[in-house]
Design an enzyme around this catalytic site. Structure first.
Site, PDB file in Angstrom:
ATOM      1  N   LYS A  64       4.769   0.541   8.175  1.00  9.10           N
ATOM      2  CA  LYS A  64       4.430   1.816   7.529  1.00  9.10           C
ATOM      3  C   LYS A  64       5.630   2.759   7.660  1.00  9.10           C
ATOM      4  O   LYS A  64       5.998   3.170   8.756  1.00  9.10           O
ATOM      5  CB  LYS A  64       3.192   2.404   8.207  1.00  9.10           C
ATOM      6  CG  LYS A  64       2.694   3.708   7.641  1.00  9.10           C
ATOM      7  CD  LYS A  64       1.447   4.131   8.434  1.00  9.10           C
ATOM      8  CE  LYS A  64       0.974   5.514   8.054  1.00  9.10           C
ATOM      9  NZ  LYS A  64      -0.154   5.948   8.883  1.00  9.10           N
ATOM     10  N   TYR A 103       1.429   9.506   3.260  1.00  9.79           N
ATOM     11  CA  TYR A 103       2.406   9.303   4.321  1.00  9.79           C
ATOM     12  C   TYR A 103       3.673   8.649   3.788  1.00  9.79           C
ATOM     13  O   TYR A 103       4.789   9.027   4.124  1.00  9.79           O
ATOM     14  CB  TYR A 103       1.780   8.421   5.405  1.00  9.79           C
ATOM     15  CG  TYR A 103       2.664   8.149   6.585  1.00  9.79           C
ATOM     16  CD1 TYR A 103       3.543   7.060   6.589  1.00  9.79           C
ATOM     17  CD2 TYR A 103       2.627   8.951   7.710  1.00  9.79           C
ATOM     18  CE1 TYR A 103       4.356   6.798   7.668  1.00  9.79           C
ATOM     19  CE2 TYR A 103       3.435   8.697   8.798  1.00  9.79           C
ATOM     20  CZ  TYR A 103       4.291   7.620   8.775  1.00  9.79           C
ATOM     21  OH  TYR A 103       5.100   7.361   9.852  1.00  9.79           O
ATOM     22  N   GLY A 107       0.821  -1.198   0.000  1.00  9.84           N
ATOM     23  CA  GLY A 107       0.000   0.000   0.000  1.00  9.84           C
ATOM     24  C   GLY A 107       0.851   1.243   0.000  1.00  9.84           C
ATOM     25  O   GLY A 107       2.052   1.203   0.271  1.00  9.84           O
ATOM     26  N   ASP A 161     -10.655  11.571  12.199  1.00  7.99           N
ATOM     27  CA  ASP A 161     -10.545  11.243  10.773  1.00  7.99           C
ATOM     28  C   ASP A 161     -11.233   9.915  10.481  1.00  7.99           C
ATOM     29  O   ASP A 161     -10.659   9.011   9.870  1.00  7.99           O
ATOM     30  CB  ASP A 161      -9.079  11.194  10.352  1.00  7.99           C
ATOM     31  CG  ASP A 161      -8.909  11.303   8.826  1.00  7.99           C
ATOM     32  OD1 ASP A 161      -9.860  11.733   8.155  1.00  7.99           O
ATOM     33  OD2 ASP A 161      -7.829  10.954   8.330  1.00  7.99           O
ATOM     34  N   LYS A 181       4.989   4.517   2.149  1.00  5.13           N
ATOM     35  CA  LYS A 181       4.642   3.175   1.713  1.00  5.13           C
ATOM     36  C   LYS A 181       4.423   2.246   2.909  1.00  5.13           C
ATOM     37  O   LYS A 181       4.964   2.463   3.984  1.00  5.13           O
ATOM     38  CB  LYS A 181       5.739   2.603   0.822  1.00  5.13           C
ATOM     39  CG  LYS A 181       5.871   3.295  -0.537  1.00  5.13           C
ATOM     40  CD  LYS A 181       6.944   2.640  -1.386  1.00  5.13           C
ATOM     41  CE  LYS A 181       7.034   3.326  -2.758  1.00  5.13           C
ATOM     42  NZ  LYS A 181       8.085   2.702  -3.620  1.00  5.13           N
ATOM     43  N   VAL A 182       3.631   1.206   2.649  1.00  2.00           N
ATOM     44  CA  VAL A 182       3.398   0.166   3.643  1.00  2.00           C
ATOM     45  C   VAL A 182       3.913  -1.148   3.089  1.00  2.00           C
ATOM     46  O   VAL A 182       3.607  -1.520   1.949  1.00  2.00           O
ATOM     47  CB  VAL A 182       1.898   0.042   3.994  1.00  2.00           C
ATOM     48  CG1 VAL A 182       1.692  -0.997   5.090  1.00  2.00           C
ATOM     49  CG2 VAL A 182       1.335   1.384   4.430  1.00  2.00           C
TER      50      VAL A 182
END
Length: 996
Positions: A710, A693, A689, A806, A695-696
């Site tokens: 993450k 922010y 993913g 959020d 990449k995971v």
């Protein structure tokens, strides 16, 4: 010399193992190798093999030296040690469980007689229970409570522990059927398997346990009927000495067999709430005259209430609510000891207010919602001396309401909404009573400002154990009642049938605290003080609270002390004050153990305390037991180093040190090198993913567990502050509907978070079809309920409360059973000043989900999350993004709704994969409640606690048990690709900080 003996050795040599290990088994061979002190035997090897195969220690003891008898002990324990992670350090350090004092092993005449392993849900024992447990033939007590990472099925071999008296597996994660062999444990007194995931029927063989005193199978996934004997098989009706039948929160079905209840039964607590039981309540219930608590609520019982129920004059708690009972309301005049009565939401015949209401002199709580009673409410009702709460809403009450001048001094709530009361006689003395008359003619004037014509805001119980000082404790220590900083042992106390309803009355909690301390002191357990907080009456009428137990003379407990406290609570040695009723306890994480004393000189706590608890517990039951206990807890993780140049890491470090103190318990600092290895050096093949922010990556811990890593990109708009916020919040909140944080890394300018791996991705992916998972109506409600529970925990149980800020479908993850987990806490804010009710802060969130009141005023509170959640609820049923092609989902639904039509005329808005209209039971209620969450003004929105209750009711309307996690991810769900925490946010529109 025997050819099987090694030359010049006291042990057996290679030839022995080569020839006989395939015969006697590798476990025995390994044990013999480990001991390597076997003396010359006066028996043949073949004889030894035969004896070893039978595992008969008594026979072996006649012909084999004591060191060989040790084989059977070591084999059983070694097998467990090999299967389990996080066993106590001493299990690795010593070879002899008895002579060298393995932690948690207590021996009698060199035989292992008891293992009681109490660790903590997030860091405790991992693995399965091996069938080799049968080799511990002298075992009397097995307590593995609060090990939520102990899973697998309960082995059939458990039935061979013929001396077992206590089997306590509360709060683990065992699955599968309860084995029939459990009925072979003829000496069993305590059987506590509650709060697991056991499925299938209740074994009828349990009826063989004639000595059983405590039977608790609640909070599982058990199905089928209640088994009774039929001449060829046993049944629960044969348990004449059992005083506790706890079966609540399962999926049991069918009728209560009349044969189950008879005059020879000694049951005092019969808890069958929250199941799927049907049929009539058998008249034989009136024969069990020792009963004190009866919970049959939240089932589908029908027919009349047996008239002979009035024979049960010892009953204090009677809950028949939320069934389908009919006929006349029973006359309970003779049940003068009733404290808590709830017969709400049944279909009794219309009748005047029963005269026997005013005769129940012990009554604290009367709840008769929707029971078809009519006429005037007698003012003498409110004069009952112990009365605290009266709920008679949704009936046909009329006339003038007068609470009277002689009302009970304990009366706090009178809820008569939605009746026909025409007026109310106000008296100054009653100004402190919360009176609710909304929906009555007396409130028909829409401009009335009377307090009783306005629905009160739901308020949390404010009680927490008061402290006389407020010292500043370093790290994650907490101040005790006596103002000492330390690491308390924490868990949740759950009372299943309290006799009171005034949760603001501090007297009850003071009594409970004093009783706890008296019990701890009586067994010389090193406890400084206890603290209660987060008092909460759950929708199921269970009373829950957080318990903190503080260490005495030290800042932390050792494993033996934790074991003793946990065992005292799990085996019911502790007796709460009578007002609280039956309870259970599950422990939270404890990572800061003091080092155990040198074997043989345990200075912090002697094992004699544990033995004393067990013996006294046995004495209470009038059974000559010798029960002992142990504790196996996770090794304390060593503190790793962090980058001292990091701008905010300094707040987590001791002055002048480069060692992290950790923001809170529960998080580990991972070295960067270890993270590189677990992700194959951040290989692109492991990317699952990406977003604003960074990449995971998929990663694998050294124990084989999958994690999501993450990694922030340099210059990411979500920077240091959000990273710090997420670590600090997720390190101190733990709930099954919140994503778990394993740890983080701050080395060399990196900002890396390590989460649990959630296999089915985001809710957004499922709604968009990207994941290949199909969510029908009931599964969507289940997802919404899980998310609501997670948020309710943040708002109502976290201290201080936390506002997520959020909430959106891309921040809601689905695990392997499609249970929801709230994630991404980078924008979250703690509500430090609870009395103020809000915080003023810069507006952040995601467009479409953002609370307009917060956007305009910059005042943030819990109702801001409720608004976002309401948008999410509409997204759940429509499958559409909040803002789609310039159309706002909230406005579109409001404009299109037509309450005169089926499904409110919203067919065109529904996601086609949700199901047919006839299958959408509870849909209208769902839509109405969704729209209440997105009201323009925050005061008009419900709390998240109310949202949870509404979801539970909708789920029941849809035919599911709201307390079951039975949803699975197989079959119709489809098979998607590997899932991850954060997908490509660009696919879903704007995310992150809003422009000002």
């Amino acid at each position: 010399m025997s050819p099987y003996k090694a030359h010049g050795s006291d042990g057996y040599g290679p030839i022995f193992f080569q020839h006989y290990c395939p015969i006697i088994g590798q476990d025995i061979c390994k044990a013999i190798r480990d001991i390597s002190v076997i003396e010359d035997l006066n028996i043949t090897v073949d004889h030894f093999i035969t004896l070893s195969r039978t595992w008969d220690e008594h026979a072996l003891a006649l012909v084999v030296p004591p060191s060989v008898v040790q084989v059977t002990k070591v084999v059983g324990l070694s097998s467990l040690k090999e299967l389990w992670e996080n066993v106590p350090p001493s299990w690795n350090a010593f070879r002899d469980p008895c002579g060298d004092h393995w932690e948690g092993i207590v021996c009698n005449n060199t035989r292992v007689i008891s293992i009681c392993l109490i660790t903590l849900s997030s860091i405790g024992l991992k693995g399965k229970l091996s069938g080799d447990i049968q080799q511990l033939s002298e075992l009397q007590t097995l307590d593995l409570s609060s090990n939520k990472e102990l899973t697998g099925s309960l082995p059939e071999a458990i039935g061979r522990l013929s001396k077992l008296t206590n089997l306590i597996l509360v709060g683990c994660n065992f699955i599968g059927k309860i084995p029939d062999s459990i009925g072979s444990l003829s000496n069993l007194i305590f059987l506590s398997l509650n709060s697991n995931s056991f499925s299938g029927p209740i074994p009828s063989s349990i009826g063989n346990l004639s000595k059983l005193y405590w039977l608790d199978l609640a909070e599982n996934k058990l199905t089928g009927s209640l088994p009774v004997s039929n001449g060829t098989r046993p049944g629960l009706d044969m348990l004449h000495n059992c005083k506790h039948f706890h079966f609540g929160r399962n999926q049991l079905s069918g009728a209560i067999p009349p044969q189950l209840l008879h005059a020879n039964m000694t049951v005092i607590h019969m808890l069958l709430d929250n199941n799927k039981l049907t049929g009539s309540i058998p008249s034989t219930i009136g024969l069990v005259n020792k009963m004190e608590v009866i919970r049959l609520d939240w089932n589908s019982f029908s027919g009349f209430v047996p008239s002979n129920i009035t024979n049960l004059t010892r009953v204090t708690d009677l809950l028949f609510s939320n069934n389908q009972l009919t006929g006349p309301m029973p006359d309970l005049t003779e049940m003068s000891g009733l404290n808590y009565l709830d017969m709400s939401n049944n279909s009794f015949e219309t009748s005047d207010v029963p005269s026997w209401f005013t005769t129940l002199s012990s009554l604290t709580t009367l709840i008769m919602e929707a029971t078809q009673i009519q006429g005037d409410v007698p003012d003498t009702l409110f004069s009952l001396p112990q009365l605290q709460k009266v709920v008679l809403k949704k009936n046909r009450l009329s006339g003038i309401l007068d609470i009277g001048d002689s009302r009970s001094s304990q009366l706090r709530v009178v809820d008569l909404q939605n009746n026909n009361i025409s007026s109310y006689t106000q008296r100054p003395k009653n100004s402190d009573v919360q009176l609710i008359l909304v929906g009555n003619p007396v409130c028909s004037d829409t401009v009335t400002t009377q307090r009783y014509c306005i629905l009160p805001q739901q308020s949390n119980v404010s009680y927490s154990t008061p402290k006389n000082c407020a010292p500043v404790c370093d790290s994650n220590k907490v101040s005790s009642l006596s103002c000492h900083c330390g690491y308390p042992y924490t868990g949740i106390l759950v009372f299943r049938a309290p006799k009171f309803s005034d949760l603001e009355n501090v007297t009850y909690y003071k009594d409970l605290e004093n009783t706890l301390m008296t019990s701890f002191k009586s067994y010389k357990i090193p406890v400084d003080s206890v603290s209660l907080s987060n008092i909460n009456r759950a929708p199921s009428n269970y009373l829950e609270m957080t318990l903190q137990v503080f260490p005495l003379d030290h800042d932390r407990f050792n494993r033996t002390a934790i074991s003793t406290v946990g065992f005292m609570l799990s085996n019911q040695t502790f007796k709460p004050p009578p007002d609280f009723g039956p309870f259970y306890f599950t422990a939270n994480g404890y990572t800061t153990f003091a080092e155990q004393s040198v074997p043989g000189s345990r200075k912090i706590l002697s094992m004699t305390a544990i033995i004393a608890i067990a013996v006294v517990g046995a004495a209470v039951l009038l059974v000559p037991l010798c029960i002992v206990t142990i504790i196996c807890c996770r090794k304390k993780r060593s503190i790793k180093t962090v980058d001292p140049d990091n701008t905010f890491a300094a707040s987590w470090m001791s002055p002048g040190s480069t060692t992290s103190t950790l923001p809170l318990a529960g998080s580990r600092v991972f070295p960067l090198e270890e993270i590189k290895k677990m992700t194959n050096y951040f290989s692109e093949a492991n990317v699952i993913g990406s977003g604003t922010y960074g990449k995971v990556y998929r990663g694998t811990l050294t124990n084989g567990q999958l994690v999501a890593v993450k990694r922030a990109e340099q210059g990411s708009p979500q920077g240091d502050l959000e990273f710090k916020t997420e670590v600090e919040l997720l390190s101190r909140v733990h709930h099954k509907n919140l994503v778990r944080l394993f740890g983080f890394c701050l080395e060399k300018g990196e900002l890396i978070l390590i989460y649990e791996y959630v296999p089915n991705g985001t809710l957004k992916e499922s709604l968009s079809g990207k994941s290949g998972i199909r969510l029908d109506w009931r599964r969507r409600i289940k997802v919404g309920l899980g998310a609501a529970r997670g948020l309710a925990y943040l708002h109502e149980l976290a201290s201080p409360p936390i506002i997520h800020r959020d909430i959106k479908s891309n921040n809601l993850l689905l695990d392997e059973h499609l249970n929801a987990k709230v994630s991404d806490f980078g924008l979250s804010k703690p509500l430090l000043d609870v009395g103020k009710g809000h915080i003023t802060t810069e507006v952040k969130g995601t467009m479409g989900y953002l609370d307009p009141e917060y956007y305009m005023s910059q005042k943030l509170n819990e109702k801001s999350d409720v608004y976002s959640f309401g948008v999410l609820m509409l997204e759940l049923v429509t499958g559409k993004a909040p803002i789609d092609r310039g159309r706002y989902i909230v406005r579109e639904v409001r404009n299109a709704i037509d309450r005169t039509q089926d499904l409110y005329g919203l067919d065109e808005f529904l996601d086609p994969s949700i199901g047919l209209g006839s299958e959408l039971k509870g849909f209208e209620k769902y839509v109405d409640f969704s729209l209440s969450c997105v009201e323009e003004s925050g005061v008009d929105r419900p709390s998240m606690g109310e949202v949870v209750k509404q979801f539970e009711e909708i789920l029941q309307m849809a035919g599911l048990n709201p307390y079951s996690d039975s949803t699975t991810s197989s079959g119709a769900f489809g098979h998607g690709n590997s899932r991850h925490l954060y997908g490509d946010e660009s696919l879903y529109g704007y995310s992150g900080q809003l422009p000002r």
